[in-house]
Structure formats: structure tokens, C-alpha cells
Motif scaffolding. Structure first.
Motif, PDB file in Angstrom:
ATOM      1  N   ARG A 168      -4.794  28.929  33.064  1.00 34.70           N
ATOM      2  CA  ARG A 168      -4.012  30.030  32.513  1.00 34.70           C
ATOM      3  C   ARG A 168      -2.571  29.538  32.427  1.00 34.70           C
ATOM      4  O   ARG A 168      -2.064  28.937  33.366  1.00 34.70           O
ATOM      5  N   LEU A 169      -1.946  29.755  31.303  1.00 33.22           N
ATOM      6  CA  LEU A 169      -0.624  29.187  31.040  1.00 33.22           C
ATOM      7  C   LEU A 169       0.360  30.283  30.673  1.00 33.22           C
ATOM      8  O   LEU A 169       0.044  31.176  29.882  1.00 33.22           O
TER       9      LEU A 169
ATOM     10  N   GLU B  91      18.005  34.580  22.862  1.00 32.16           N
ATOM     11  CA  GLU B  91      16.657  35.142  22.882  1.00 32.16           C
ATOM     12  C   GLU B  91      15.857  34.445  23.974  1.00 32.16           C
ATOM     13  O   GLU B  91      16.094  33.277  24.280  1.00 32.16           O
ATOM     14  N   ALA B  92      14.918  35.170  24.539  1.00 29.69           N
ATOM     15  CA  ALA B  92      13.931  34.567  25.431  1.00 29.69           C
ATOM     16  C   ALA B  92      12.575  34.666  24.751  1.00 29.69           C
ATOM     17  O   ALA B  92      12.316  35.588  23.976  1.00 29.69           O
ATOM     18  N   VAL B  93      11.721  33.683  25.043  1.00 29.32           N
ATOM     19  CA  VAL B  93      10.365  33.678  24.492  1.00 29.32           C
ATOM     20  C   VAL B  93       9.376  33.612  25.644  1.00 29.32           C
ATOM     21  O   VAL B  93       9.561  32.833  26.598  1.00 29.32           O
ATOM     22  N   LEU B  94       8.344  34.420  25.573  1.00 28.84           N
ATOM     23  CA  LEU B  94       7.248  34.393  26.545  1.00 28.84           C
ATOM     24  C   LEU B  94       5.952  34.133  25.801  1.00 28.84           C
ATOM     25  O   LEU B  94       5.623  34.849  24.849  1.00 28.84           O
ATOM     26  N   ILE B  95       5.242  33.103  26.225  1.00 27.25           N
ATOM     27  CA  ILE B  95       3.940  32.755  25.643  1.00 27.25           C
ATOM     28  C   ILE B  95       2.904  32.766  26.759  1.00 27.25           C
ATOM     29  O   ILE B  95       3.122  32.187  27.832  1.00 27.25           O
ATOM     30  N   GLU B  96       1.778  33.420  26.500  1.00 28.06           N
ATOM     31  CA  GLU B  96       0.679  33.474  27.462  1.00 28.06           C
ATOM     32  C   GLU B  96      -0.601  33.003  26.771  1.00 28.06           C
ATOM     33  O   GLU B  96      -0.897  33.398  25.641  1.00 28.06           O
ATOM     34  N   TRP B  97      -1.363  32.167  27.494  1.00 32.96           N
ATOM     35  CA  TRP B  97      -2.566  31.574  26.901  1.00 32.96           C
ATOM     36  C   TRP B  97      -3.560  31.291  28.012  1.00 32.96           C
ATOM     37  O   TRP B  97      -3.164  31.003  29.164  1.00 32.96           O
TER      38      TRP B  97
ATOM     39  N   LEU C  37      -3.044  29.198  37.504  1.00 34.18           N
ATOM     40  CA  LEU C  37      -1.967  29.716  36.665  1.00 34.18           C
ATOM     41  C   LEU C  37      -0.813  28.729  36.717  1.00 34.18           C
ATOM     42  O   LEU C  37      -0.206  28.524  37.777  1.00 34.18           O
ATOM     43  N   ILE C  38      -0.527  28.116  35.589  1.00 30.22           N
ATOM     44  CA  ILE C  38       0.578  27.170  35.457  1.00 30.22           C
ATOM     45  C   ILE C  38       1.691  27.878  34.714  1.00 30.22           C
ATOM     46  O   ILE C  38       1.523  28.288  33.555  1.00 30.22           O
ATOM     47  N   SER C  39       2.825  28.035  35.366  1.00 35.76           N
ATOM     48  CA  SER C  39       3.955  28.739  34.764  1.00 35.76           C
ATOM     49  C   SER C  39       5.071  27.740  34.493  1.00 35.76           C
ATOM     50  O   SER C  39       5.492  26.990  35.383  1.00 35.76           O
ATOM     51  N   LEU C  40       5.542  27.716  33.251  1.00 38.40           N
ATOM     52  CA  LEU C  40       6.560  26.769  32.809  1.00 38.40           C
ATOM     53  C   LEU C  40       7.811  27.514  32.359  1.00 38.40           C
ATOM     54  O   LEU C  40       7.711  28.554  31.706  1.00 38.40           O
ATOM     55  N   CYS C  41       8.982  26.970  32.690  1.00 36.36           N
ATOM     56  CA  CYS C  41      10.256  27.538  32.252  1.00 36.36           C
ATOM     57  C   CYS C  41      11.128  26.417  31.706  1.00 36.36           C
ATOM     58  O   CYS C  41      11.146  25.311  32.264  1.00 36.36           O
ATOM     59  N   GLY C  42      11.867  26.700  30.624  1.00 40.50           N
ATOM     60  CA  GLY C  42      12.703  25.669  30.018  1.00 40.50           C
ATOM     61  C   GLY C  42      14.073  26.182  29.628  1.00 40.50           C
ATOM     62  O   GLY C  42      14.209  27.277  29.072  1.00 40.50           O
ATOM     63  N   LYS C  43      15.075  25.377  29.922  1.00 42.59           N
ATOM     64  CA  LYS C  43      16.454  25.668  29.510  1.00 42.59           C
ATOM     65  C   LYS C  43      16.636  25.267  28.056  1.00 42.59           C
ATOM     66  O   LYS C  43      16.495  24.098  27.695  1.00 42.59           O
ATOM     67  N   GLY C  44      16.986  26.232  27.220  1.00 45.98           N
ATOM     68  CA  GLY C  44      17.138  25.966  25.794  1.00 45.98           C
ATOM     69  C   GLY C  44      18.536  26.258  25.298  1.00 45.98           C
ATOM     70  O   GLY C  44      18.715  27.131  24.432  1.00 45.98           O
ATOM     71  N   VAL C  45      19.533  25.558  25.831  1.00 45.45           N
ATOM     72  CA  VAL C  45      20.909  25.742  25.365  1.00 45.45           C
ATOM     73  C   VAL C  45      21.102  24.887  24.115  1.00 45.45           C
ATOM     74  O   VAL C  45      21.238  23.664  24.200  1.00 45.45           O
TER      75      VAL C  45
ATOM     76  N   ALA D 277      13.748  22.988  27.290  1.00 45.21           N
ATOM     77  CA  ALA D 277      12.878  23.913  26.550  1.00 45.21           C
ATOM     78  C   ALA D 277      11.969  23.156  25.597  1.00 45.21           C
ATOM     79  O   ALA D 277      10.786  23.482  25.455  1.00 45.21           O
ATOM     80  N   ALA D 278      12.511  22.128  24.932  1.00 46.26           N
ATOM     81  CA  ALA D 278      11.700  21.342  24.000  1.00 46.26           C
ATOM     82  C   ALA D 278      10.559  20.639  24.731  1.00 46.26           C
ATOM     83  O   ALA D 278       9.417  20.591  24.246  1.00 46.26           O
ATOM     84  N   ILE D 279      10.849  20.094  25.903  1.00 43.46           N
ATOM     85  CA  ILE D 279       9.817  19.399  26.681  1.00 43.46           C
ATOM     86  C   ILE D 279       8.753  20.375  27.150  1.00 43.46           C
ATOM     87  O   ILE D 279       7.547  20.101  27.065  1.00 43.46           O
ATOM     88  N   MET D 280       9.168  21.539  27.647  1.00 39.80           N
ATOM     89  CA  MET D 280       8.196  22.526  28.115  1.00 39.80           C
ATOM     90  C   MET D 280       7.353  23.077  26.966  1.00 39.80           C
ATOM     91  O   MET D 280       6.157  23.324  27.127  1.00 39.80           O
ATOM     92  N   LEU D 281       7.963  23.253  25.797  1.00 38.52           N
ATOM     93  CA  LEU D 281       7.197  23.716  24.640  1.00 38.52           C
ATOM     94  C   LEU D 281       6.201  22.647  24.209  1.00 38.52           C
ATOM     95  O   LEU D 281       5.049  22.959  23.898  1.00 38.52           O
ATOM     96  N   GLY D 282       6.637  21.382  24.177  1.00 46.38           N
ATOM     97  CA  GLY D 282       5.710  20.308  23.844  1.00 46.38           C
ATOM     98  C   GLY D 282       4.569  20.219  24.839  1.00 46.38           C
ATOM     99  O   GLY D 282       3.400  20.015  24.462  1.00 46.38           O
ATOM    100  N   LEU D 283       4.882  20.371  26.125  1.00 51.15           N
ATOM    101  CA  LEU D 283       3.837  20.340  27.154  1.00 51.15           C
ATOM    102  C   LEU D 283       2.855  21.485  26.955  1.00 51.15           C
ATOM    103  O   LEU D 283       1.631  21.286  27.028  1.00 51.15           O
ATOM    104  N   ALA D 284       3.367  22.670  26.700  1.00 51.00           N
ATOM    105  CA  ALA D 284       2.484  23.816  26.466  1.00 51.00           C
ATOM    106  C   ALA D 284       1.594  23.573  25.255  1.00 51.00           C
ATOM    107  O   ALA D 284       0.398  23.895  25.274  1.00 51.00           O
ATOM    108  N   GLN D 285       2.161  23.009  24.187  1.00 51.33           N
ATOM    109  CA  GLN D 285       1.351  22.709  23.009  1.00 51.33           C
ATOM    110  C   GLN D 285       0.226  21.750  23.359  1.00 51.33           C
ATOM    111  O   GLN D 285      -0.918  21.934  22.919  1.00 51.33           O
TER     112      GLN D 285
END
Length: 457
Positions: free
Chosen positions: A270-271, A202-208, A219-227, A252-260
Motif C-alpha cells: 500500500r503506497l 499546492e500539496a498532492v496526495l496519491i494513494e495506491w 504501508l509505505i508512506s513517501l514525502c517529498g520537498k518540492g520547492v 519531490a521528483a525522486i519520490m514521484l519517480g519512486l512511486a511511479q
């Protein structure tokens, strides 16, 4: 997330943290009985030294702790594991920033004990010791640590996507998850990586957008490898090489934590966050060496090695992110062992197309004691990923410069003139050190957050 437990301010015991050069000044300020106790123990302020100050009814009146000469954010992590549990501690002013003290304490007290039947008590930080920003950063790091530490049987692609969606919901962010036929069409290379697993990708896209961010905000765009687990596919890893592959979703965990953290601090940006959640397994449906994949951009890729799957997960994410022409495009991935050979486990590699972005991230990392090191996107190796049957190969024709070659591969999918930074991280602490417990680690999260904050200043 044991670090988030805290004590109330009332009844908190004072913690006097001191460096070697400040011991005499501290002794002159304390009651004579306490100073004598400290001298009796030969306290010198070395990192990890601790002396409990005598109080009434067998309850300590406080503690003195040695910081050594290193970063306070790490030293206070050692204090969290050394102080008596079940007390709340309030760091007293000293030769350190109060936020470093609180953050270090919270990170050092972290325990991944959700799966243990018996949990060890931990020392608590007084509630008033940590600012909202410190708590937001600690929670973001602990989120990433928890995800990385979770065994793969409990954290598959859907579970990782669920975690991301939960974060989005907490901050009222727009979110979507892409799977099935839609994933095959939109992120075909990622779909190929996950084709061999019973747990579909699955891919997840979050916009905020921050409450103080206008339409022209960065606009800060983040991408994370989540294997979520990497067997290597048909190019199977040896058993020793699989032992820590639950951490292959560390990017992916680091990018999700950063986004949080960005959302919790309501930064004026804009994220956009894109995560590729997938498992690299073996079956009759799995991709094979020499397969040719057609990516989102139309570029064809010959699969040179099925264990080089992370770049296939990221390439379509980066291509789609480039369409928006972000001010900053940043990805993180546990991508290559070559980066660890070059820089070791504690120094993530950064590759960057923009000197200003690179300098901003590197300076922020130094300031918050979360360092990175820049490696070159050396054009001379570009032809190493040429393929006789496709536009490019996923691996090099030569057994050298693996981290550079992987970054050059990803660069092919990044739009021209976009300020892009690629982080090749380890996302793990091999052993426990002050403030850095053994296990998953959110490497570069604090550096990237500080860089984004500086961009907004």
C-alpha cells in the motif's frame, strides 16, 4: 526522455563489453579479422575504450567496449555515449548482469534536449535487451531527471502538481491536490513558505494499492520537498547560490519517480505519496525572519531563517503521514548544504529512527551501486532548536551540524515508534560521468526501490 528510444531486435549490432581480465577470452571467441583489429588498437578493457568491428558496406559488424573494473551499470552508460548513433545495439553476455547493462545504457543515453532546436542523435538499445523491470526503473529515473532539469519558469508548483497527478492517472491511483484555504488549514507551514510567490503552493496526495496487496500489506508512506525555486526569501541567497535552485524540488521528483516505479512494477504494498509543491519568493506577503508559525500538530515554530524553508514544507507532510502509522515513512529533500560539506555531492545522507530500516536501505544501495551514508540523530543537539518565543526554532543557535539539526527538527513531527528515514540529497550531477549526465539526478531512487522490493520478498 531520450533513454526510452530503442531499436528493434532485428538488425541490432552486437556489443561485446569486456573487463580487463576477460580480453584474451573474448579474442579467442571472435573471428580472426576482428581479433586482429582489436589487438591493433591496443584494446585492454579499460573503461571507455571502444573498437568498431569492420563489416560490409561501411556498416560496423559490432563493437567491443571496455568496462574497466567498476560497476557495469555506470560503464554501460559510457557505452551509450560512445557508440555510433542511429544503430541499435544488443549487449552480449559477459562478466556483468544483463539488467545492469541495459539500465546503464538507457541512463547513459539520457538527454534533456526538449528545449533545444536541434537534437543530437543517440545510440539505441535493442528492444529485447531490457526487461520490463529495467524499463520501469529507467522511466522513473528519467521522469525525476526531466523534472529537476526543467527551468523554474516552466515548472512552478502547479506544474509539479500536474506532473504528479498525471502519474497517478496513468496507474489509476487515487489522487487529490490541496490548495487555497484548504492548504492553509491542513499544511500551514507549507502555506507560509509559499505565501510570497505569485504562483501559489499546492500539496498532492496519491494513494495506491498493488493488485496483489491485501489490507495487511506494508504501508509505505513517501514525502517529498518540492520547492520549485528557492530565492532564500528575505534571507536572500547570493546570486551564485541561486544558479541551481531549480533543483530544489529534487526530493519531490525522486519520490514521484519512486512511486511511479512501485506502481509500474505492481509491488504488493500500500503506497501513499505526499508532495509539497511550492516556491520560496520575496514579496510583501512573504514570511519574515522571527515570524512564528503554527503547524498542523499545533507546535509553534519561530522562523530563524527564511532560507531554511524545506523543513517547513516537510514538517506538516510528515505529521499527517504519521497519523496512518505506516510501516515505513521515508522523505527526501535537497535540505542542507551541510550534508554536502560532510559527504560531498554523490553520497546522500540518511537519518533514521529504526536500525533495521536503515540497514535495509543501506544494503540495497550498496547492492545496486546507489549508495547512501548514515548520519546520527544525535539527541545532544536537540536543545539547539529551542526558541524563547515558540516551541522550537527552524534553525540552530549554533553554526554547526546543520544536516543533523534539520533532521532533528523534522523528527519532532514524526510519530513515536514509526520507522522513519530522512534522505538529504543533492539531486544533481555537477559534471558528466559514465551513466550520469550533468544535471538532475534521481539519487537514492534505485536504492529505495530495491529496499521496498526486499521488504516485499
Amino acid at each position: 526522455m531520450a533513454t526510452q528510444n530503442d531499436g528493434t531486435t532485428a538488425g541490432a549490432l552486437p556489443l561485446y563489453a569486456v573487463r580487463p581480465g576477460g580480453v584474451d577470452a573474448l579474442l579467442s571467441c571472435l573471428p580472426a579479422a576482428h581479433a586482429a583489429q582489436i589487438r591493433l588498437h591496443g584494446f585492454s578493457g579499460a573503461l571507455g575504450q571502444m573498437v568498431l568491428l569492420p563489416g560490409a558496406d561501411a556498416i560496423p559488424a559490432g563493437a567491443v567496449f571496455g568496462l574497466g573494473d567498476g560497476p557495469a551499470v555506470h560503464a554501460f552508460g559510457a557505452a551509450a555515449t560512445s557508440l555510433p548513433a542511429d544503430y541499435a545495439w544488443m549487449p552480449q553476455p559477459g562478466d556483468y548482469h544483463a539488467d545492469d547493462a541495459a539500465l546503464g545504457f538507457l541512463l547513459g543515453a539520457y538527454r534533456f534536449d526538449q528545449l533545444k532546436s536541434q537534437k543530437k542523435p543517440i545510440a539505441l538499445l535493442a528492444a529485447a535487451a531490457a526487461t520490463p523491470r529495467v524499463r520501469a526503473v529507467a522511466e522513473a529515473i528519467c521522469l525525476a531527471r526531466d523534472l529537476i532539469n526543467t527551468p523554474a519558469n516552466l515548472l512552478g508548483p502547479q506544474d509539479l502538481a500536474d506532473a504528479a497527478m498525471d502519474v497517478a492517472a496513468r496507474f489509476a491511483a487515487t489522487s487529490s491536490r490541496i490548495n487555497g484555504a484548504a492548504l492553509q488549514k491542513r499544511f500551514p507551514a507549507m502555506a507560509a513558505v509559499g505565501a510570497g510567490s505569485e504562483r501559489p503552493p499546492e500539496a498532492v496526495l496519491i494513494e495506491w494499492q498493488g493488485s496483489h496487496a491485501g489490507t495487511d500489506a506494508p504501508l509505505i508512506s513517501l514525502c517529498g520537498k518540492g520547492v520549485c525555486f528557492d530565492t532564500g526569501g528575505y534571507d536572500l541567497k547570493p546570486s551564485a547560490g541561486m544558479l541551481r535552485m531549480k533543483k530544489d524540488m529534487g526530493g519531490a521528483a525522486i519520490m514521484l519517480g519512486l512511486a511511479q516505479a512501485v506502481m509500474a512494477l505492481d509491488l504488493p504494498v500500500r503506497l501513499k505519496l505526499r508532495l509539497g509543491c511550492v516556491e520560496n519568493s520575496i514579496s510583501g506577503r512573504a514570511m519574515r525572519p522571527s515570524d512564528v508559525l503554527t503547524t498542523q500538530t499545533g507546535l509553534t515554530v519561530e522562523v530563524g531563517n527564511t532560507d531554511a524553508e524545506g523543513r517547513l514544507v516537510l514538517c506538516d507532510l510528515l505529521a499527517e503521514a504519521s497519523i496512518d502509522n505506516p510501516d515505513w515513512l521515508i522523505d527526501a529533500a535537497t535540505l542542507t548544504g551541510a550534508a554536502r560539506v560532510a559527504l560531498g555531492p554523490d553520497l546522500p545522507a540518511i537519518f533514521c529512527t529504526n536500525d533495521e530500516l536503515s540497514a535495509t536501505i543501506l544494503a540495497a544501495g550498496q547492492a545496486v551501486h546507489d549508495p547512501l551514508w548514515r548520519l546520527p540523530l544525535f539527541d545532544g543537539y536537540e536543545n539547539w532548536i529551542d526558541s524563547p518565543v515558540a516551541d522550537l526554532n527552524s534553525v540552530a543557535s549554533k553554526p554547526m551540524a546543520g544536516a543533523i539539526v534539520a533532521a532533528l527538527f523534522l523528527k519532532r513531527f514524526v510519530g513515536k515508534n514509526i520507522a522513519w528515514a530522512h534522505l538529504d540529497v543533492y539531486a544533481w550531477n555537477d559534471s558528466t560521468r559514465p551513466g550520469r549526465p550533468e544535471g538532475g539526478e534521481a539519487q537514492a531512487l534505485r536504492a529505495l526501490l530495491a529496499a521496498i522490493e526486499n521488504r516485499c520478498a
